[in-house]
Design an enzyme around this catalytic site. Structure first.
Site, PDB file in Angstrom:
ATOM      1  N   ASN A 224      94.297 -11.473   0.342  1.00 27.85           N
ATOM      2  CA  ASN A 224      95.259 -11.404  -0.766  1.00 27.85           C
ATOM      3  C   ASN A 224      95.163 -10.038  -1.445  1.00 27.85           C
ATOM      4  OD1 ASN A 224      93.215 -11.570  -2.992  1.00 27.85           O
ATOM      5  ND2 ASN A 224      92.793 -13.491  -1.931  1.00 27.85           N
ATOM      6  N   LYS A 303      91.507 -10.766  20.761  1.00 27.46           N
ATOM      7  CA  LYS A 303      92.756 -10.553  20.004  1.00 27.46           C
ATOM      8  C   LYS A 303      93.856 -11.490  20.514  1.00 27.46           C
ATOM      9  CE  LYS A 303      96.100  -7.027  18.890  1.00 27.46           C
ATOM     10  NZ  LYS A 303      96.660  -5.753  19.274  1.00 27.46           N
ATOM     11  N   PHE A 338      89.251 -18.404 -13.553  1.00 30.94           N
ATOM     12  CA  PHE A 338      90.532 -17.724 -13.689  1.00 30.94           C
ATOM     13  C   PHE A 338      91.610 -18.586 -13.043  1.00 30.94           C
ATOM     14  CE2 PHE A 338      90.480 -13.325 -15.284  1.00 30.94           C
ATOM     15  CZ  PHE A 338      89.148 -13.238 -15.630  1.00 30.94           C
ATOM     16  N   LYS A 352      95.422 -26.822 -14.047  1.00 26.90           N
ATOM     17  CA  LYS A 352      94.217 -26.395 -13.315  1.00 26.90           C
ATOM     18  C   LYS A 352      92.968 -26.637 -14.169  1.00 26.90           C
ATOM     19  CE  LYS A 352      95.202 -23.261 -10.352  1.00 26.90           C
ATOM     20  NZ  LYS A 352      95.712 -21.963  -9.944  1.00 26.90           N
ATOM     21  N   LYS A 356      89.661 -28.414 -13.161  1.00 25.70           N
ATOM     22  CA  LYS A 356      88.416 -27.624 -13.144  1.00 25.70           C
ATOM     23  C   LYS A 356      88.075 -27.278 -14.600  1.00 25.70           C
ATOM     24  CE  LYS A 356      89.777 -25.202  -8.898  1.00 25.70           C
ATOM     25  NZ  LYS A 356      89.708 -23.927  -8.175  1.00 25.70           N
TER      26      LYS A 356
HETATM   27  O1  PMT Z   1      91.159  -8.273  -8.573  1.00 27.42           O
HETATM   28  P1  PMT Z   1      92.308  -7.758  -9.392  1.00 27.42           P
HETATM   29  O2  PMT Z   1      93.269  -6.929  -8.573  1.00 27.42           O
HETATM   30  O3  PMT Z   1      91.858  -7.054 -10.644  1.00 27.42           O
HETATM   31  O4  PMT Z   1      93.164  -9.024  -9.875  1.00 27.42           O
HETATM   32  C1  PMT Z   1      92.591  -9.939 -10.751  1.00 27.42           C
HETATM   33  C2  PMT Z   1      92.902 -11.404 -10.360  1.00 27.42           C
HETATM   34  C3  PMT Z   1      94.380 -11.657 -10.524  1.00 27.42           C
HETATM   35  C4  PMT Z   1      92.472 -11.673  -8.919  1.00 27.42           C
HETATM   36  C5  PMT Z   1      92.028 -12.297 -11.313  1.00 27.42           C
HETATM   37  O5  PMT Z   1      92.361 -11.993 -12.645  1.00 27.42           O
HETATM   38  C6  PMT Z   1      92.285 -13.770 -11.028  1.00 27.42           C
HETATM   39  O6  PMT Z   1      93.209 -14.393 -11.491  1.00 27.42           O
HETATM   40  N1  PMT Z   1      91.380 -14.366 -10.213  1.00 27.42           N
HETATM   41  C7  PMT Z   1      91.474 -15.757  -9.743  1.00 27.42           C
HETATM   42  C8  PMT Z   1      92.448 -15.826  -8.610  1.00 27.42           C
HETATM   43  C9  PMT Z   1      92.540 -17.219  -8.024  1.00 27.42           C
HETATM   44  O7  PMT Z   1      92.036 -17.434  -6.963  1.00 27.42           O
HETATM   45  O8  PMT Z   1      93.092 -18.082  -8.785  1.00 27.42           O
HETATM   46  P2  PMT Z   1      93.286 -19.659  -8.412  1.00 27.42           P
HETATM   47  O9  PMT Z   1      94.193 -20.143  -9.451  1.00 27.42           O
HETATM   48  O10 PMT Z   1      93.719 -19.799  -6.987  1.00 27.42           O
HETATM   49  O11 PMT Z   1      91.847 -20.256  -8.520  1.00 27.42           O
HETATM   50  C10 PMT Z   1      91.348 -20.837  -9.721  1.00 27.42           C
HETATM   51  C11 PMT Z   1      89.877 -20.557  -9.864  1.00 27.42           C
HETATM   52  O12 PMT Z   1      89.153 -21.196  -8.812  1.00 27.42           O
HETATM   53  C12 PMT Z   1      89.485 -19.101  -9.813  1.00 27.42           C
HETATM   54  O13 PMT Z   1      88.461 -18.867 -10.755  1.00 27.42           O
HETATM   55  C13 PMT Z   1      88.961 -18.911  -8.398  1.00 27.42           C
HETATM   56  O14 PMT Z   1      87.976 -17.886  -8.348  1.00 27.42           O
HETATM   57  C14 PMT Z   1      88.368 -20.267  -8.102  1.00 27.42           C
HETATM   58  N2  PMT Z   1      88.428 -20.668  -6.681  1.00 27.42           N
HETATM   59  C15 PMT Z   1      89.617 -20.785  -6.033  1.00 27.42           C
HETATM   60  C16 PMT Z   1      89.642 -21.204  -4.724  1.00 27.42           C
HETATM   61  C17 PMT Z   1      88.416 -21.504  -4.065  1.00 27.42           C
HETATM   62  N3  PMT Z   1      88.412 -21.901  -2.822  1.00 27.42           N
HETATM   63  N4  PMT Z   1      87.268 -21.386  -4.742  1.00 27.42           N
HETATM   64  C18 PMT Z   1      87.250 -20.987  -6.023  1.00 27.42           C
HETATM   65  O15 PMT Z   1      86.181 -20.877  -6.625  1.00 27.42           O
END
Ligand code: PMT
Length: 412
Positions: A224, A303, A338, A352, A356
Site C-alpha cells: 500500500n 515468476k 489508527f 472500527k 478494536k
Molecule cells: O505512513 P504514512 O504515509 O505517513 O501514512 C500514515 C497512515 C495513513 C498509514 C497512518 O496514519 C494510518 O492510518 N495507519 C493505519 C492504516 C490501517 O491499516 O488502517 P486500518 O483501518 O486498515 O487498520 C486499523 C488498525 O488496525 C491500524 O492501527 C492497523 O495498524 C491495525 N491493523 C490492521 C490490519 C491488520 N491485519 N493488523 C493490524 O494491526
C-alpha cells in the site's frame, strides 16, 4: 543530553557548503525563539551565506576558524600549554547542549565518520560531548552513493540523529531525496527535544509504522501507499520525551532516528512477530502501520507467467496485530490504533473503534491530497477513552500532530 538545562539550551549550529546554506538564516531565526545559537561556518559554507548575515541573525560573532579569537599563549605559561584551553569556541563547545549541522554536506558526514579534524566544525564535533544532529542537503545521487549510504549507517550507529532529508525538487534541477528539511520543521524538532526531554523517561514505547509487503512471487508484492512518516514522527516525538522507543518498520525510505531500536519487517506475519515479542514489556503500543489485511494464499517460487487471459488470485486473511494486542493488554498498558478511511471518516472509524476498543483511535482520511498516505501532513479525528467527544486536529505537519497525540496519551 541527559538533563534538561535550566538556562536556555545552547546550540552550536554548523553551516556547511550546501546550496541550502542560505536557509540557515531562516533556521537561526526559528531556533533563537527557544535557544541560544552560536554559528560555526565552514569555508565552503561562507561562499554560500555571508558571515555577516549569520552574525546579525544569531546576535553573536560567527566562528570560522579554529584559532581566530584565540588568546596567544606565551611560552612557559603555567597550565596553558595546550592552545585549545584558551579558544572561546572550544570553551563554548564544552557547555553546548546540541551540535546541529544544518545543512550537512556529504563532506562533513564523511569527516565525522573518519574522525577528521581539519577545520573548526569537524574539530568541535570530535571535542564536544553533546548529541550531534545533522540535516543533510545534497544531490540525490550523492545521497544514494554507496559511500554516503555507508557513512549514514555508521553515524546512526554512533548516535548521530538525522533530520530529513526531504524528497522533492533539488536546487540542481533533479528530483529525489536530498532536499534540506524545512527550517521551521528542524527548529520544531530541536525545540521539542528540549521542551519535553525527560517527560517520558522510563517509559517503553513500541511503534509499528509503514506498509507491509506480501509476496506473490519472487518479483511481485501486495502493498500500500504508506510511507511510514506518521509512525516515524510518533517514534521521534516519543524519543524527544526521553522514552525508550522500539520501532517495527515495514519497508520505507526513511531513516529511523538514532537511539531507536528498529526492526525491519516485510510481511504482516513478520510485523506481528516483532510487535508481539516486544509488546509485553512496552508501556505504550502505537499501531500506525498500514498492515495488509490479506496475503496471497500461495507464494509462487518462480515468476508467474503472463497468460492470454486474466489472473485470479486467492487471498488469505492476515492476522490482526492490533486486535491480538488488545486481547493480551494489561490494564497498565496504553494502545493507540489508527483507522485509515476513504469515506464517512467519523462513522467508519467509530465502527472500527467498537471492534478494536483501543485507548485512543486516530482516524485519518486517505486517498485525499495533502493528508494521509505519503505526505508530510495529515488531519486526524481522535477518539479517546479520556475524552467524551472526538477531537479534530486540523491539517498540520505529522511531527506536530505526533506531539499532540502524545499529549493525549499523557492524559491516561
Ligand atoms: O505512513 P504514512 O504515509 O505517513 O501514512 C500514515 C497512515 C495513513 C498509514 C497512518 O496514519 C494510518 O492510518 N495507519 C493505519 C492504516 C490501517 O491499516 O488502517 P486500518 O483501518 O486498515 O487498520 C486499523 C488498525 O488496525 C491500524 O492501527 C492497523 O495498524 C491495525 N491493523 C490492521 C490490519 C491488520 N491485519 N493488523 C493490524 O494491526
Amino acid at each position: 543530553m541527559s538533563e534538561t538545562p535550566h538556562r536556555k539550551p545552547r546550540i552550536l549550529l554548523g553551516v556547511t557548503g550546501s546550496i541550502a546554506a542560505y536557509k540557515s538564516l531562516e533556521l537561526v531565526k526559528y531556533l533563537k525563539s527557544s535557544a541560544e545559537v552560536r554559528v560555526v561556518l565552514t569555508a565552503a559554507g561562507s561562499r554560500l551565506v555571508p558571515e555577516n548575515e549569520l552574525k546579525k541573525a544569531s546576535g553573536f560573532p560567527v566562528w570560522t576558524s579554529l584559532f581566530k579569537g584565540a588568546t596567544p599563549i606565551k611560552p612557559g605559561t603555567p597550565g596553558g600549554s595546550h592552545p585549545l584551553a584558551v579558544v572561546p569556541h572550544i570553551e563554548y563547545a564544552k557547555t553546548a547542549d546540541l551540535i546541529l549541522i544544518a545543512p550537512a554536506t556529504a563532506d562533513i558526514l564523511g569527516k565525522l565518520v573518519q574522525g577528521l579534524a581539519d577545520d573548526l566544525l569537524s574539530t568541535l564535533c570530535l571535542y564536544a560531548s553533546c548529541p550531534i544532529w545533522a540535516a543533510p542537503a545534497m544531490n540525490v545521487r550523492m545521497w544514494n552513493h554507496p559511500a554516503v549510504v555507508s557513512n549514514r549507517k555508521i553515524l546512526l550507529a554512533r548516535g548521530v540523529s538525522f533530520l530529513g532529508p526531504d524528497n522533492g525538487h533539488l536546487a540542481c534541477g533533479e528530483v529525489g531525496d536530498g532536499r534540506f528539511a524545512e527550517p521551521r520543521e528542524i527548529a520544531f524538532q530541536v525545540e521539542s527535544h528540549f521542551r519535553h526531554f525527560g517527560e517520558w523517561t522510563g517509559k517503553k514505547v513500541l511503534v509499528a509504522a509503514g506498509p507491509t509487503r506480501e509476496p506473490l512471487d519472487p518479483v511481485r508484492v501486495i502493498t500500500n501507499h504508506s510511507s511510514g512518516k506518521m509512525g516515524y514522527a510518533l517514534a521521534q516525538a516519543a524519543l524527544n520525551r526521553g522514552a525508550e522507543v522500539i520501532l517495527v518498520s515495514g519497508p520505507t525510505r526513511l531513516i529511523p532516528p538514532a537511539g531507536i531500536k528498529t526492526y525491519w519487517v516485510e510481511t504482516a506475519e513478520e510485523m506481528r512477530n516483532r510487535v508481539h515479542r516486544n509488546f509485553p514489556k512496552s508501556d505504550i503500543l502505537i499501531m500506525a502501520a498500514a498492515v495488509s489485511d490479506y496475503r496471497p494464499s500461495r507464494v509462487s517460487k518462480t515468476k508467474l507467467k503472463k497468460t492470454s487471459g486474466g489472473l485470479t488470485l486467492r487471498l488469505r486473511k492476515n492476522p490482526d496485530i492490533l486486535a491480538e494486542a488488545l486481547k493480551n493488554k494489561k490494564s497498565s498498558q496504553i494502545i493507540v490504533g489508527f483507522s485509515a478511511e476513504t469515506d464517512h471518516l467519523a462513522q467508519n472509524a467509530l465502527n472500527k473503534w467498537k471492534k478494536k476498543p483501543c485507548d485512543i483511535l486516530v482516524a485519518n482520511q486517505v486517498g485525499k491530497k495533502g493528508s494521509g498516505f505519503g505526505t508530510d501532513r495529515n488531519e486526524i479525528l481522535v477518539f479517546s477513552r479520556k475524552n467524551p467527544k472526538p477531537l479534530w486536529f486540523k491539517n498540520d505537519l505529522k511531527s506536530r500532530l505526533a506531539e499532540k497525540l502524545l499529549d493525549e496519551i499523557n492524559k491516561f
